[in-house]
Structure formats: structure tokens, C-alpha cells
Design an enzyme around this catalytic site. Structure first.
Site, PDB file in Angstrom:
ATOM      1  N   ASP A  62      -8.628  -5.887 -21.343  1.00 45.68           N
ATOM      2  CA  ASP A  62      -7.335  -6.557 -21.491  1.00 45.68           C
ATOM      3  C   ASP A  62      -6.402  -6.125 -20.364  1.00 45.68           C
ATOM      4  OD1 ASP A  62      -8.135  -7.862 -23.738  1.00 45.68           O
ATOM      5  OD2 ASP A  62      -7.292  -6.373 -25.122  1.00 45.68           O
ATOM      6  N   ASN A 100       1.461   3.047  -2.637  1.00 47.88           N
ATOM      7  CA  ASN A 100       0.723   3.970  -3.523  1.00 47.88           C
ATOM      8  C   ASN A 100      -0.540   4.485  -2.828  1.00 47.88           C
ATOM      9  OD1 ASN A 100       1.927   4.366  -6.325  1.00 47.88           O
ATOM     10  ND2 ASN A 100       2.211   2.173  -5.969  1.00 47.88           N
ATOM     11  N   MET A 124      -3.933  -7.242  -6.778  1.00 48.55           N
ATOM     12  CA  MET A 124      -3.339  -8.344  -7.530  1.00 48.55           C
ATOM     13  C   MET A 124      -4.361  -9.362  -8.044  1.00 48.55           C
ATOM     14  SD  MET A 124      -0.304  -7.320  -7.578  1.00 48.55           S
ATOM     15  CE  MET A 124       0.641  -8.699  -8.221  1.00 48.55           C
ATOM     16  N   HIS A 157       0.780   0.908 -13.139  1.00 46.70           N
ATOM     17  CA  HIS A 157       1.601  -0.231 -13.549  1.00 46.70           C
ATOM     18  C   HIS A 157       3.057   0.232 -13.621  1.00 46.70           C
ATOM     19  CE1 HIS A 157       2.536  -4.047 -15.444  1.00 46.70           C
ATOM     20  NE2 HIS A 157       3.297  -3.373 -16.286  1.00 46.70           N
ATOM     21  N   ARG A 182     -15.423 -15.252  -9.744  1.00 46.44           N
ATOM     22  CA  ARG A 182     -15.010 -13.850  -9.871  1.00 46.44           C
ATOM     23  C   ARG A 182     -16.207 -12.900  -9.832  1.00 46.44           C
ATOM     24  NH1 ARG A 182     -10.136 -12.185 -11.642  1.00 46.44           N
ATOM     25  NH2 ARG A 182      -9.710 -14.219 -12.533  1.00 46.44           N
ATOM     26  N   GLY A 221       0.778  -1.234   0.000  1.00 51.15           N
ATOM     27  CA  GLY A 221       0.000   0.000   0.000  1.00 51.15           C
ATOM     28  C   GLY A 221       0.809   1.285   0.000  1.00 51.15           C
TER      29      GLY A 221
HETATM   30  C1  GRF Z   1       3.352  -1.031  -7.549  1.00 49.33           C
HETATM   31  O1  GRF Z   1       4.617  -1.209  -8.126  1.00 49.33           O
HETATM   32  C2  GRF Z   1       2.292  -0.877  -8.610  1.00 49.33           C
HETATM   33  O2  GRF Z   1       2.756  -0.236  -9.755  1.00 49.33           O
HETATM   34  C3  GRF Z   1       1.938  -2.306  -8.935  1.00 49.33           C
HETATM   35  O3  GRF Z   1       1.981  -2.964  -7.701  1.00 49.33           O
HETATM   36  C4  GRF Z   1       2.877  -2.293  -6.821  1.00 49.33           C
HETATM   37  C5  GRF Z   1       2.105  -1.960  -5.576  1.00 49.33           C
HETATM   38  O4  GRF Z   1       2.897  -1.398  -4.578  1.00 49.33           O
HETATM   39  N1  GRF Z   1       0.665  -2.376  -9.613  1.00 49.33           N
HETATM   40  P1  GRF Z   1       2.225  -0.762  -3.296  1.00 49.33           P
HETATM   41  O5  GRF Z   1       1.350  -1.834  -2.674  1.00 49.33           O
HETATM   42  O6  GRF Z   1       1.428   0.422  -3.722  1.00 49.33           O
HETATM   43  O7  GRF Z   1       3.364  -0.379  -2.389  1.00 49.33           O
END
Ligand code: GRF
Length: 217
Positions: free
Chosen positions: A145, A16, A92, A111, A67, A14
């Protein structure tokens, strides 16, 4: 400040999410986080949200037969929180076309590569192996996609001679933490339009100059 109501979907660390928490704590930032949803119990990102007094929910994919029902449960949380924009921040699980359509142009992902190059997992390892001179990160609207959709913000970093996947990941992550709140801010300010699957940003300022790697000699 209040503003655009965003929900953040996570599966782990987390960092981000944290940069969005920090951005939304600033008085002038035009968005607020109304929900954090994790599909994994006990992850660090949930602690970060709790510390910031943001409502958290765990929707464990393992508790659902498929899902569709899993995503319906996520959707219920999003709707009851009043989310207007959904941010995938290290979430994920692949999302289905149905979920993507429900949140069309209101669902963004970050990403750790310059899309459309290096979609998928183990990005930094593959970038080092490929020997490219630049990498970076991309914030984009989500389409059915994987790792596809109109690009909102990208940041580029050099790949250095001594890099391994870990050192490159650190350099890219630093830029993710700038790019993600920037993309959310631009959307919240109503400056982002998607036309013909390309993003136009009102008042867009491109950086000056070029990046060359290696430089000179
Ligand atoms: C980041 O590198 C993001 O780009 C990818 O997964 C990672 C997540 O990192 N989708 P965090 O959980 O935000 O630290």
C-alpha cells in the site's frame, strides 16, 4: 568505510540522496552507496551522485511496456550492484507488490509527513489546509500500500502561524536530512527488527519532554 551496501532510487533534486552521500563519506558510517538509479534523465540527483563517484543508472519507465518490465530492469541493476538495502528518496513511481515482496524489509522510503497521516502527494498544502499544529517526516519499510509500512524513524516539527506549503516543506526537509541517514545507520548497525509489522530498535533512546504548539498562555 564499507558496510551495508545501499542503493538509492530518485526522480529529481536528490537532496535526501545528498545527505546519504554526506553520511557515507564519514569514516565511521556503517553503509556505502553502491548505486543510484533515476527513472528520469538529467536530474540534479544524478549530478550529485556522479560528483561523489557513485555509479549512476537511468532506468526510464517510458522505455518499458509495463511496470513489471520496468521494475525487472531496476532489479537487475540492484542485483549487479550487490545492493542489500534499497532507499526510495523522492522516487516518484509507485512500486508494485512484486517488487516490494522481493525486497521485503530491505526497502525503505522517506515521506514528508507523520505517517499514517497525510499519505500521497501535495502533503504540505494539505497539512496547511487541515490546520494541524505539527507535521514532520517518516522513514518506513515499504509495503504494497502507498506510504504504508513499519515506521523506523520520525521527526516532528511545528506548523507555524504564518506557514505556507513552501516554508513548511523547508522545515520538514531539514529533518528529513537527519532522519534518513539515521534510519539507514540503525539498519546497517543491525539494530532494527520488524516484528508483527512494528519496528523495534535495540538501544532505542526516546527524546525527553513534550512538544506543545502553541506554547503557554
Ligand atoms: C522529499 O520531500 C521526500 O520526503 C519525498 O520527496 C522529496 C524528495 O526530495 N518523498 P529530494 O529529491 O530528496 O530533494
Amino acid at each position: 568505510m564499507d558496510g551495508l551496501k545501499i542503493a538509492v532510487l530518485i526522480s529529481g533534486r536528490g537532496s535526501n540522496l545528498q545527505c546519504l552521500i554526506d553520511a557515507t563519506a564519514e569514516s565511521q558510517y556503517p553503509a556505502e552507496i553502491v548505486a543510484v538509479i533515476s527513472n528520469v534523465h538529467g536530474v540534479l540527483g544524478l549530478d550529485r551522485a556522479k560528483k561523489a563517484d557513485i555509479p549512476t543508472n537511468v532506468v526510464d519507465h517510458g522505455d518499458f511496456p509495463d511496470r513489471e518490465t520496468f521494475e525487472d530492469a531496476i532489479n537487475d541493476v540492484l542485483l549487479s550492484a550487490g545492493a542489500e538495502l534499497v532507499c526510495l528518496a523522492g522516487f516518484m513511481r509507485l512500486v508494485s507488490a512484486g517488487f516490494v515482496h522481493r525486497w521485503h524489509d530491505r526497502l525503505i522510503n522517506i515521506h514528508p509527513s507523520l505517517l499514517p497521516a497525510f499519505k500521497g502527494l501535495h502533503v504540505h498544502e494539505r497539512i496547511i489546509k487541515a490546520g494541524v499544529r505539527f507535521s514532520g517526516c517518516t522513514v518506513h519499510f515499504v509495503r504494497p500500500d502507498m506510504d504504508a509500512g513499519p515506521v523506523i524513524v520520525q521527526a516532528a516539527v511545528p506548523v507555524l502561524a504564518g506557514d505556507d506549503a513552501d516554508s513548511l516543506a523547508v522545515r520538514v526537509l531539514e529533518q528529513e536530512h537527519i532522519a534518513f541517514p539515521l534510519a539507514v545507520r540503525l539498519i546497517a548497525e543491525g539494530r532494527v527488527r520488524v516484528e508483527n509489522e512494528r519496528v523495534t530498535i535495540d538501544g532505542h533512546q526516546a527524546p525527553a519532554g513534550v512538544l506543545l504548539n502553541p506554547t503557554g498562555g
